[in-house]
Structure formats: C-alpha cells, structure tokens
Design an enzyme around this catalytic site. Structure first.
Site, short mmCIF file in Angstrom:
data_model
loop_
_atom_site.label_atom_id
_atom_site.label_comp_id
_atom_site.label_asym_id
_atom_site.label_seq_id
_atom_site.Cartn_x
_atom_site.Cartn_y
_atom_site.Cartn_z
N PRO A 134 0.79 -1.23 0.00
CA PRO A 134 0.00 0.00 0.00
C PRO A 134 0.83 1.29 0.00
CG PRO A 134 0.07 -0.94 2.20
CD PRO A 134 0.81 -1.90 1.31
N GLU A 135 2.16 1.17 -0.08
CA GLU A 135 3.03 2.36 0.02
C GLU A 135 2.62 3.48 -0.93
OE1 GLU A 135 5.99 -1.04 0.96
OE2 GLU A 135 4.09 -0.78 -0.07
#
Length: 206
Positions: A134-135
């Site tokens: 999810p960065e």
C-alpha cells in the site's frame, strides 16, 4: 522491556516471532535489529535445520509503523539511506543464512512486511492471509521490495501490485508463485512446524 523478537526452538526448528502485536508487528529500528541478531545467532547453531519467522497477535507484519514513516519524512537523505541499508542488510542476511528461512504468514503482510515475507526462502500462509504493497497510497515507492518482487515475479504483475496498492489473498499469492503452500487457519502453528520439519531428515550440507 518486552523483547521485540521471541525466540523458541522446536527440536531442530528455530521459531522467531515478531513481537509488537499492538503495532501489528510493524518494522522499526529495534525490531529489525533484533531480527538480525536472532538470525545471526540461529545461523551459528549447527543443530538447526530450518528457521521460521512469524508474527505475534493477529498479523504477520504490517510494514513500517507510522512513527517510522514520519521519521522518514523528516529525516535527512543520509539518515534515510542508512535506514534503507539496514533493511537491505536484513533481506540479504535472510538469504545468506545456511538453513532455509520460512515465512509463516497469518493475517496481513503489508508493505515492508510483505517484503520481509517474500525475502524468505519459502512462504507458507494461512488461507485467510492477505498481502499487499500500500506504500503508493501515501506517496512512497517500495524500491527495495520491488527488487525482491521482480526476482519472484514477472514485470507486468509486479508493476500492477506495486503501483495499484491493493491487497490480494493468499490464494492469489499462491497462484502467482509468491506463496509455496496454503495452510488452514486451525492448527496453523503446528502445521507450520510440520512443514519446516521436512528439513530435519534431509542433508543439511546439501
């Protein structure tokens, strides 16, 4: 002080448990350092045949924690390079340990935590486990993890996983070849030890 990594030995299997359950075992300097120490110590133990890395509580590892991310945002370039080097060292260490290192994933393995799982030689997962990077949603590029993912997976799929940031299931991870084996939720810990124990009767030197 609660130790960041719990260390247990089950016959010839060393189990290393990430122990920050209240933080979903998020990676910070202390946890990374403790894991490196535990891996080096295990590597020196001739009686071991495999190492298992798992997480305490509900999740395997949810990546870097918020305070670690805030630190990245305010830190100098040099400090961030040093942090990146420290994580890279952990990933390299996992590969250089002489016995197989097995990630046992239950709950979520996200961001750097997903990278940690994929850095291991083998990955077993509870069927309900979830993975993801999810960065991208908070403006980070998982560069080091990208290198590991690329080694495990083709370019098109890697690009999609890294740039769209969605979570995917253990079954999907198995299909992609990122997971070796799915285990049921019930009796997960025992099944993990059984899986790791396949190495007890094999030639360690081979």
């Amino acid at each position: 002080l609660m130790s960041e990594v719990l260390i247990e030995t089950n016959d010839s299997i060393r189990v290393l448990t990430l122990n920050r359950p209240d933080k979903r075992n998020a990676l910070n300097d202390g946890l990374i350092a403790a894991l490196k120490d535990a891996l080096r110590e295990a590597d020196g133990d001739e009686s071991l045949r495999a190492i298992v890395i798992c997480g305490a509580g509900k999740d395997f590892c949810s990546g870097a924690d918020l305070s670690a991310l805030q630190k990245i945002a305010t830190a100098s370039y040099e400090e961030n390079i040093e942090d990146a080097r420290s994580l890279a060292e952990l990933f390299a260490l996992i590969r250089s340990v002489r016995v197989p290192v097995i990630a046992a994933v239950h709950g979520r393995a996200l961001a750097g935590g997903c990278g940690l799982a994929l850095a291991c030689d083998l990955v077993v997962a509870a069927s309900s486990a979830r993975f993801g990077f999810p960065e991208v949603k908070i403006g980070f590029v998982p560069a080091m993890v990208a290198a590991i993912l690329r080694r495990n997976l083709g370019e098109k799929k890697s690009f999609e996983l890294l740039t769209q940031g969605f979570e995917f299931t253990a079954a999907e991870a198995l299909t992609l070849g990122l997971v070796n084996h799915l285990l049921s939720e019930e009796g997960f810990d025992t099944a993990v030890i059984e899986y790791a124990s396949r190495y007890t009767n094999l030639s360690a030197s081979a």
